[in-house]
Design an enzyme around this catalytic site. Structure first.
Site, PDB file in Angstrom:
ATOM      1  N   ASP A  31       0.909  -1.134  -0.170  1.00 43.31           N
ATOM      2  CA  ASP A  31       0.128   0.043   0.052  1.00 43.31           C
ATOM      3  C   ASP A  31       0.981   1.246  -0.069  1.00 43.31           C
ATOM      4  O   ASP A  31       1.890   1.378  -0.672  1.00 43.31           O
ATOM      5  CB  ASP A  31      -0.991  -0.150   1.242  1.00 43.31           C
ATOM      6  CG  ASP A  31      -2.100   1.016   1.220  1.00 43.31           C
ATOM      7  OD1 ASP A  31      -2.663   0.883   0.270  1.00 43.31           O
ATOM      8  OD2 ASP A  31      -1.938   1.900   2.166  1.00 43.31           O
TER       9      ASP A  31
ATOM     10  N   TYR B 193      -2.823   9.989   3.583  1.00 41.79           N
ATOM     11  CA  TYR B 193      -3.817  10.692   3.011  1.00 41.79           C
ATOM     12  C   TYR B 193      -3.946  12.310   2.674  1.00 41.79           C
ATOM     13  O   TYR B 193      -3.958  12.943   1.762  1.00 41.79           O
ATOM     14  CB  TYR B 193      -5.258  10.413   3.663  1.00 41.79           C
ATOM     15  CG  TYR B 193      -5.613   8.874   3.644  1.00 41.79           C
ATOM     16  CD1 TYR B 193      -5.728   8.338   2.110  1.00 41.79           C
ATOM     17  CD2 TYR B 193      -5.286   8.001   4.427  1.00 41.79           C
ATOM     18  CE1 TYR B 193      -6.144   7.003   2.247  1.00 41.79           C
ATOM     19  CE2 TYR B 193      -5.468   6.626   4.301  1.00 41.79           C
ATOM     20  CZ  TYR B 193      -5.917   6.308   3.314  1.00 41.79           C
ATOM     21  OH  TYR B 193      -6.133   4.639   3.195  1.00 41.79           O
TER      22      TYR B 193
ATOM     23  N   HIS C  38      -6.637  -6.355  -2.604  1.00 42.02           N
ATOM     24  CA  HIS C  38      -5.570  -5.453  -1.782  1.00 42.02           C
ATOM     25  C   HIS C  38      -4.838  -5.721  -0.899  1.00 42.02           C
ATOM     26  O   HIS C  38      -3.704  -5.400  -0.506  1.00 42.02           O
ATOM     27  CB  HIS C  38      -6.323  -4.215  -1.749  1.00 42.02           C
ATOM     28  CG  HIS C  38      -5.519  -2.907  -1.428  1.00 42.02           C
ATOM     29  ND1 HIS C  38      -4.764  -2.541  -2.201  1.00 42.02           N
ATOM     30  CD2 HIS C  38      -5.170  -1.985  -0.272  1.00 42.02           C
ATOM     31  CE1 HIS C  38      -3.983  -1.281  -1.911  1.00 42.02           C
ATOM     32  NE2 HIS C  38      -4.386  -1.259  -0.754  1.00 42.02           N
TER      33      HIS C  38
END
Length: 312
Positions: A103, A230, A290
């Site tokens: 990730d 983020y 994922h």
């Protein structure tokens, strides 16, 4: 799993929580987790590489899990994480390491390799390929309800997550991000509401796993995790070279929702990343999501071990 040792190591004035297994004299493999993951997400891989004769090390980043939070979580950066890893290797007297990343950990690993190429023997990333340091917007072409757009907005994810306990947040994210569809909510809906309590967990993810993740995030909260990655995607990283010379492997699940980001499938399948990582090999796992390293641990372990063997 029981053989994995857990301890705290002081790095840059903070105590990082670090999981380790394997002989201290062996070649080292450093695991970089993503979100909502933590060191625990590498449990299967750590045991496998240690059995193969390597030393496996998996820290929780600052502000994640049982690691100390940064002094001001809202000011945490990718650069902080990279400096922490560099100093951690120095503390452990490791001069060169294989990086295994998942990730957004892929960005941490590749930036580390660009800044400190002499410390990197090879790189394996799962779910995310090399992306240039100056990231194009991952929101391009996606509706407002896209989860990254929601979570990069200060206060919004905090309010969404704050309605639930840490275990439920992790449970919901694992359910959502295991699907092949990109998590997108309606205008007046939050991401956590896309899952209800009756939705079953993925078959490979247990209630015990939920509990272990939840306990770690219950300790740290989500302040740092929301800032990095983020709210730090456009962070300026001062690198003079964008070519990674180390051998590299991308393990990509065919059912990973990330491959549906605009332009991403073409970027991955056409090997455009080889412009930056010439020694890159890409391998697809047909049913992989994922969370492919937890979903198909044996298959992923074999790929990682073959890579380590070929480049040791």
């Amino acid at each position: 799993m029981d053989q994995i040792q857990l301890r705290h190591i002081e790095v840059n004035g903070l105590k990082l929580h670090v999981a380790e297994i394997g002989n201290n004299e062996s070649k080292a493999v450093l695991f970089c987790h993503g979100f909502p993951e933590i060191w625990y997400s590498w449990r299967h891989q750590m045991v496998a590489v240690a059995k193969a004769g390597y030393r496996a090390i998996a820290p929780d980043y600052r502000g994640y899990g049982l690691s100390d939070p940064p002094p001001v979580p809202e000011e945490a950066t990718y650069s902080d994480f990279i400096r922490d890893l560099y100093c951690l290797l120095d503390d452990l007297a490791i001069s060169k390491v294989f990086l295994i990343a998942k990730d957004f950990g892929a960005r941490v690993a590749y930036l580390f390799a660009l800044l400190h190429p002499e410390r990197v023997a090879g790189i394996v990333t799962l779910g995310i390929p090399f992306l240039p340091p100056k990231l194009p917007s991952l929101k391009e072409g996606l509706p407002e309800g896209f989860y990254i757009a929601r979570w990069e907005e200060p206060g919004r994810a905090e309010a969404d997550f704050g309605r639930l306990d840490a275990k439920t947040v992790v449970r919901n994210i694992y359910i959502l991000f295991s699907r092949s569809e990109i998590p997108i909510a309606e205008e007046n809906q939050e991401i956590m509401d896309l899952v209800d309590a009756s939705t079953p967990l993925p078959s490979w993810f247990t209630e015990e796993d939920v509990g272990n993740y939840g306990a770690l995030y219950e300790n740290s909260g989500y302040q740092t995790a929301l800032k990095v990655p983020y709210r730090s995607m456009q962070e300026e990283i001062n690198v003079s070279e964008v070519m990674v010379d180390a051998p590299a492997l991308l393990i990509m699940g065919e059912k990973d929702y990330f491959i549906k980001f605009p332009g991403m499938e073409d970027y991955i399948r056409s090997d455009q990343a080889k412009m930056f990582v010439p020694k890159l090999e890409t391998i697809f796992i047909p049913e992989g999501s994922h969370f492919v390293q937890e979903q198909f641990p044996d298959q992923v372990n074999d790929l990682i071990l073959n890579f380590l063997k070929n480049h040791s």
